[in-house]
Motif scaffolding. Structure first.
Motif, mmCIF file in Angstrom:
data_model
loop_
_atom_site.group_PDB
_atom_site.id
_atom_site.type_symbol
_atom_site.label_atom_id
_atom_site.label_comp_id
_atom_site.label_asym_id
_atom_site.label_seq_id
_atom_site.Cartn_x
_atom_site.Cartn_y
_atom_site.Cartn_z
ATOM 1 N N PRO A 92 0.833 -1.219 0.000
ATOM 2 C CA PRO A 92 0.000 0.000 0.000
ATOM 3 C C PRO A 92 0.865 1.265 0.000
ATOM 4 O O PRO A 92 2.034 1.252 0.382
ATOM 5 C CB PRO A 92 -0.813 -0.130 1.295
ATOM 6 N N LEU A 93 0.232 2.342 -0.413
ATOM 7 C CA LEU A 93 0.891 3.651 -0.384
ATOM 8 C C LEU A 93 1.063 4.127 1.054
ATOM 9 O O LEU A 93 0.219 3.846 1.920
ATOM 10 C CB LEU A 93 0.057 4.676 -1.164
ATOM 11 N N PRO A 94 2.139 4.865 1.337
ATOM 12 C CA PRO A 94 2.285 5.439 2.677
ATOM 13 C C PRO A 94 1.177 6.445 2.965
ATOM 14 O O PRO A 94 0.638 7.096 2.071
ATOM 15 C CB PRO A 94 3.660 6.117 2.621
ATOM 16 N N PHE A 155 -8.999 8.344 -8.374
ATOM 17 C CA PHE A 155 -9.242 6.937 -8.097
ATOM 18 C C PHE A 155 -8.175 6.410 -7.146
ATOM 19 O O PHE A 155 -6.997 6.761 -7.256
ATOM 20 C CB PHE A 155 -9.203 6.099 -9.385
ATOM 21 N N ASP A 156 -8.611 5.548 -6.241
ATOM 22 C CA ASP A 156 -7.708 4.743 -5.422
ATOM 23 C C ASP A 156 -7.728 3.320 -5.964
ATOM 24 O O ASP A 156 -8.808 2.712 -6.100
ATOM 25 C CB ASP A 156 -8.142 4.757 -3.956
ATOM 26 N N VAL A 157 -6.560 2.805 -6.283
ATOM 27 C CA VAL A 157 -6.442 1.464 -6.848
ATOM 28 C C VAL A 157 -6.064 0.513 -5.721
ATOM 29 O O VAL A 157 -5.060 0.722 -5.017
ATOM 30 C CB VAL A 157 -5.396 1.428 -7.977
ATOM 31 N N GLY A 158 -6.874 -0.537 -5.546
ATOM 32 C CA GLY A 158 -6.629 -1.491 -4.481
ATOM 33 C C GLY A 158 -5.680 -2.591 -4.898
ATOM 34 O O GLY A 158 -5.105 -2.594 -5.997
ATOM 35 N N ALA A 197 -5.155 1.685 -0.520
ATOM 36 C CA ALA A 197 -4.796 1.953 -1.911
ATOM 37 C C ALA A 197 -3.318 1.666 -2.136
ATOM 38 O O ALA A 197 -2.470 2.077 -1.329
ATOM 39 C CB ALA A 197 -5.108 3.397 -2.271
ATOM 40 N N VAL A 198 -3.042 0.944 -3.211
ATOM 41 C CA VAL A 198 -1.645 0.727 -3.632
ATOM 42 C C VAL A 198 -1.248 1.713 -4.721
ATOM 43 O O VAL A 198 -0.065 1.818 -5.072
ATOM 44 C CB VAL A 198 -1.440 -0.715 -4.121
#
Length: 791
Positions: A92-94, A155-158, A197-198
Motif C-alpha cells: 500500500p501507499l504510505p 481513483f484509489d487502486v486497491g 490503496a496501492v
C-alpha cells in the motif's frame, strides 16, 4: 453545460448498465451464500469465497452530468484479469495528509520559478487569500477564478488492481474547488476504510490557479512540480523518462510525458493566462478561434529503490544510480489544460484492473492521444469549412468571381495564408508527439530488456510475464493511436496542397485583373500624353506670334506704320521657328540638329583655343579630351547602320587577324608562339612582322616614363622597331597595314606646332590629348632597369 437528448439517453444507458451490474453482483453473492449454507447443512466444507465475483463487476460510484462524453477509450479486453492477486501490486501507499495551514506555508516559503508564477501568480499575489480562514470557495455556483468549471476524477487502486473513485464522507454540497481539495489532501489516512490503496490516479481538468497550487503542494513529494509546470508552459511536446543518475530522487522515480497542440475554444471556455490563444474567442463562418492547449501525464514509483545501477558514461558526475521496482506503490498524475468540452472521462473505471503503475500510466497516456485526435480533427474540419467552396459555386458567377478576384481587404489571401500555415504548424506538433513517444518508448522498454526504464522481462516471474503480455497489447493500442495522428497529418498535407491551389488561382485571377487595370491606366496615360503634346504644340504655335505682337505693341513703335513690316517680321520669326519645331519632332531631324549643334560648339571651342594661342596662353580646359579630337564616327542614323553577318565577320577578321606571309600563313593567336619561324635571312617572321607594325619608345629607367620624357623622345626621334606582337596583358595590338590603316597618333604629331608642344610639356594635358588619337600601353621589364612604352 446543457443536457441534450443524446446525453440524456447515454445517462439512462449508463444507469441501466450499473443496475445490471449490481444485480449480477447480487446474484453471484446470493449463489455463493446459498452454496455455503447448503455445504454447512450437509457437513461439507464450504467453497472458498473469492473477491473475483465482486471485483469483476464493481461499478463507478458517481456519475457526473457535466462531463459525460460519448466515446469510450477502452475495449472489453481491458477488463480481463486473473484471480491471482499476486500478479498485482500488494504494497500500500504510505499514509499522507495535508491541511490548509501547510498549504499557506507552502505558498509563502516555496521558491517559485518563473514558470510557476506564470501559472499560479494570481494566487501568490493575492495577500487576502492567504489571510482568509477558508482558502477555497465555499459558495456554490460560478466563482471569479472559474474553478466551478474544473473537473476531476480521482481513483484509489486497491490490491486487486481495480480503480475506485473516491467518495466524499459527507453529503453536504460544497464548491467544486473544495471537493477537489478534499479528494487530494489525504491518502490512506482514513482508519475506517479497510481497503488500502496501492496506487492513486489523480486527473484534474481545467484547474484554476488555486487548484494548480494545491496540486503543487500535495504532489511535490512525488514529482518535481517545478519541472512539470515548466513543461506545461514551454509549448512543446516532451518526454522525460526515469533518470536514475539524477541527484533528485523524484527524477529517479518519475516518468513525465507532456503533450502540446491546438484546439478549438469551446463555448463559455476561456484559455489560461499563460496559454497562447486567439484574441477573438467568438466563432463565425470566416473565423476559427484556436487556443494552445497542453497536458501532462506523470508516473511516480513510491518506496525504496530495488537495486543500484552503474553509470557507464566516462564524464558522468553520478557514477551510481537507483532503479525502482515497476511493482512498487505508485502515483499517476494527469493535469489537462484544454479550454473545451472534449475531455474523455471514462479512461478509468472499476471494470479495469491494473497490475502496476506503468500500466495505468500508459492507459492514461493512450486516452490523451485519443483526445488529441479528436481535437486536431476538429481543427481540421473547421479549417476545411473555412476554405471550402460555397454551395452555389458552380451556379453563381458572382460566387466564382468572389473567389477568383481579391477584394480591397485581401480577405481570401489572409484566409488562405492563415489556413495553410496553421495546418503546417499542426503537422509539426503531430511530428513532435510521434517523435517524443518513439524516443521515450523504445523496443527495449516494451520487451523489458532496458536496464533503466521498467526492467524485467517474461523470464523473471509469472508476474512479469503477465505484465509483458499486457504491455504488448498496450503497445498495439498506442501505435494505433499514433497512426491515427499521422493520418490526420496526411490529411493536413493534402488540404495544404488544395489551399495552395486555391491561393495560386486567386493570385492568377487577381494578377490578370491588375494587368488589365494597368493596361487601361497606360492607355489613359498615353491619351494624357497626346493631350499634353497637343497643348504644347498649340502653345508653341502662338508663342512666336505673341512675341511679335508684344514687340509691335510697345509704345516706342510708331503706330502709323503699316502692316507690311509686321507681316515681314512675323514671317521671318514664325516660319523658321515652325520649321525647327517640326524637324525636332522627328527622330532624324533631332539627330541632325544634335549633330550640327555639336559641331558648332566644337568649332567655337577650336577657334577660342587658337585665339588664345596667338597670345601664348592655353586654357586648362583645352587640355581635356573632347569629342572633336576623336576619330570621325559613323554619322548615319541608327536604322541605317546595320550590316549583314557576312560583312561583320569580314570586318572583324580584317581588324583582329595579323598579316600572314604567303609562304607561312598561320592564324592569329593572342599569345605569340615560343618557337620562332626563322627565314633565310636569319630573322624570324615574327620579328619581321613586328618591325613593320609596332613602334616602341625606349627609356633609361622606370621613372623616365612621364609625358615630358615621351615628348622629349619623340622630338629626338629616339624610337626603334621591336619584335613584340602583343602587350603585357596578352591582348594583341592593332595590325599596321600601311596600305589600309587608320592614321596613328604618330602621323598626327606634326600637326601640333613646337610652341604648343613646349607649352604642353609643362603638364600632362597634351599627353591626354594625344592619347585620344592613339593608344599607349606600358611594358616594364623585370628587375627594374629600363622600361619601354609601346605605342
Amino acid at each position: 453545460m446543457a443536457l441534450d437528448a443524446e446525453t440524456a439517453k447515454e445517462m439512462i444507458q449508463k444507469l441501466a448498465d450499473d443496475r445490471a451490474t449490481y444485480l449480477d453482483t447480487l446474484s453471484r453473492a446470493h449463489d455463493v451464500l446459498a452454496r455455503a449454507l447448503e455445504a454447512s447443512a450437509t457437513g461439507k466444507l464450504p467453497p472458498p469465497l473469492t473477491s473475483d465475483a465482486v471485483r469483476r463487476n464493481t461499478v463507478t460510484s458517481t456519475l457526473d452530468i457535466e462531463s459525460l462524453k460519448k466515446s469510450s477509450t477502452f475495449s472489453p479486453d481491458d477488463s480481463d484479469t486473473d484471480d491471482d492477486e499476486s500478479l498485482f501490486v500488494q504494497t500500500p501507499l504510505p499514509k499522507e495528509s495535508y491541511d490548509e495551514d501547510g498549504f499557506r506555508r507552502h505558498l509563502r516559503t516555496h521558491n517559485w520559478t518563473c514558470s510557476d508564477r506564470a501559472i499560479v501568480g494570481s494566487v501568490l499575489d493575492n495577500k487576502q487569500l492567504l489571510q482568509r480562514s477558508a482558502m477555497f470557495p465555499v459558495t456554490l455556483g460560478p466563482v471569479d477564478d472559474r474553478s466551478h468549471l474544473s473537473h476531476y476524477s480521482i481513483f484509489d487502486v486497491g490490491k486487486d488492481g481495480a480503480p475506485l473513485q473516491i467518495q466524499r464522507a459527507d453529503q453536504k454540497p460544497v464548491s467544486r474547488a473544495q471537493a477537489i481539495w478534499n479528494s487530494i489532501k489525504s491518502i490512506n489516512a482514513d482508519a475506517s476504510r479497510t481497503r488500502e490503496a496501492v496506487g492513486r490516479i489523480t486527473i484534474v481538468r481545467e484547474p484554476s490557479p488555486l487548484l494548480f497550487a494545491a496540486l503543487h503542494y500535495t504532489m511535490t513529494p512525488h514529482f518535481d512540480m517545478d519541472e512539470i509546470f515548466r513543461m506545461l508552459t514551454e509549448d512543446k511536446t516532451k518526454a522525460e523518462r526515469h533518470r536514475p543518475f539524477s541527484t533528485d530522487h523524484r527524477h529517479q522515480r518519475s516518468f513525465v510525458f507532456t503533450l502540446d497542440f491546438y484546439t478549438i475554444i469551446g463555448d463559455e471556455c476561456q484559455p489560461m493566462t499563460w496559454q497562447k490563444a486567439d484574441e477573438d474567442h467568438g466563432m463565425s463562418k470566416s473565423h476559427v478561434s484556436i487556443s494552445r492547449c497542453s497536458s501532462v501525464v506523470a508516473l511516480s514509483l513510491v518506496g525504496q529503490p530495488s537495486r543500484p545501477v552503474k553509470n557507464k558514461a566516462r564524464r558522468a558526475e553520478q557514477k551510481i544510480g537507483q532503479i525502482f521496482d515497476p511493482f512498487a506503490p505508485w502515483h499517476v498524475l494527469s493535469m489537462q489544460s484544454y479550454p473545451d468540452w472534449r475531455h474523455s472521462i471514462d479512461a478509468h473505471n472499476s471494470t479495469r484492473h491494473y497490475v502496476n503503475g506503468p500500466e495505468a500510466f500508459l492507459i492514461t497516456l493512450r486516452a490523451e492521444f485519443k483526445d488529441a485526435q479528436k481535437r486536431l480533427m476538429e481543427v481540421y474540419n473547421r479549417i476545411s469549412d473555412l476554405v471550402r467552396m460555397p454551395s452555389n459555386f458552380m451556379f453563381s458567377e458572382a460566387a466564382r468571381d468572389k473567389l477568383l478576384f481579391e477584394d480591397e481587404e485581401f480577405t481570401y489571401s489572409r484566409r488562405y495564408f492563415w489556413a495553410h500555415q496553421s495546418l503546417g504548424i499542426m503537422n509539426e506538433d503531430i511530428q513532435e508527439m510521434s517523435h517524443s513517444f518513439r524516443k521515450a518508448f523504445t523496443d527495449s522498454v516494451w520487451d523489458g530488456s532496458s536496464k533503466l526504464v521498467w526492467p524485467g522481462d517474461e523470464s523473471v516471474s509469472s508476474r512479469y510475464a503477465n505484465w509483458r503480455k499486457r504491455m504488448k497489447k498496450l503497445r498495439e493500442d498506442l501505435e494505433s493511436e499514433l497512426r491515427g495522428l499521422e493520418n490526420i497529418a496526411a490529411m493536413n498535407s493534402e488540404k495544404m496542397k488544395e489551399i495552395k491551389g486555391l491561393r495560386d488561382n486567386l493570385f492568377s485571377g487577381t494578377s490578370v485583373l491588375e494587368s488589365r487595370r494597368s493596361v487601361d491606366q497606360a492607355m489613359i496615360t498615353v491619351q494624357q500624353g497626346h493631350n499634353i503634346k497637343l497643348l504644347t504644340l498649340v502653345t508653341i504655335f502662338f508663342l512666336p506670334l505673341t512675341f511679335v505682337t508684344s514687340v509691335f505693341g510697345m509704345e516706342i513703335i510708331d503706330n502709323e506704320q503699316g502692316f507690311l513690316n509686321f507681316g515681314i517680321v512675323t514671317c521671318v520669326i514664325c516660319v523658321p521657328t515652325y520649321f525647327l519645331i517640326g524637324s525636332l519632332n522627328t527622330t532624324s531631324g533631332a539627330h541632325f540638329w544634335r549633330k550640327k549643334t555639336k559641331q558648332f560648339f566644337a568649332g567655337i571651342g577650336e577657334m577660342t583655343v587658337n585665339l588664345f594661342a596667338l597670345f601664348g596662353y592655353r586654357p586648362e580646359w583645352a587640355n581635356r579630351p573632347s569629342s572633336f579630337h576623336s576619330a570621325p564616327s559613323d554619322t548615319r542614323p541608327l536604322h541605317q547602320r546595320s550590316q549583314s553577318a557576312k560583312e561583320g565577320m569580314a570586318a572583324r577578321d580584317h581588324i583582329s587577324s595579323p598579316p600572314t606571309s604567303p609562304r607561312n600563313a598561320t592564324p592569329f593567336n593572342r599569345r605569340p608562339s615560343n618557337t620562332p619561324n626563322t627565314s633565310r635571312e636569319g630573322r624570324s617572321q615574327n620579328e619581321i612582322h613586328q618591325a613593320a607594325t609596332t613602334t616602341t619608345i625606349q627609356f633609361e629607367d622606370e621613372e623616365d616614363t612621364g609625358p615630358k620624357h615621351l615628348i622629349r623622345k619623340l622630338d629626338q626621334g629616339d624610337h626603334r622597331k621591336t619584335n613584340s606582337w602583343g602587350s603585357s596583358n596578352g591582348i594583341g595590338t592593332m595590325p599596321m597595314d600601311r596600305s589600309a590603316r587608320q592614321p596613328t597618333f604618330l602621323d598626327r604629331i606634326p600637326e601640333v606646332d613646337n610652341a604648343q608642344r613646349d607649352e604642353a610639356s609643362q603638364g600632362e594635358g597634351w599627353l591626354n590629348r594625344v592619347l585620344t588619337l592613339g593608344s599607349v600601353s606600358t611594358k616594364k621589364k623585370k628587375g627594374g632597369g629600363k622600361g619601354e612604352r609601346e605605342v
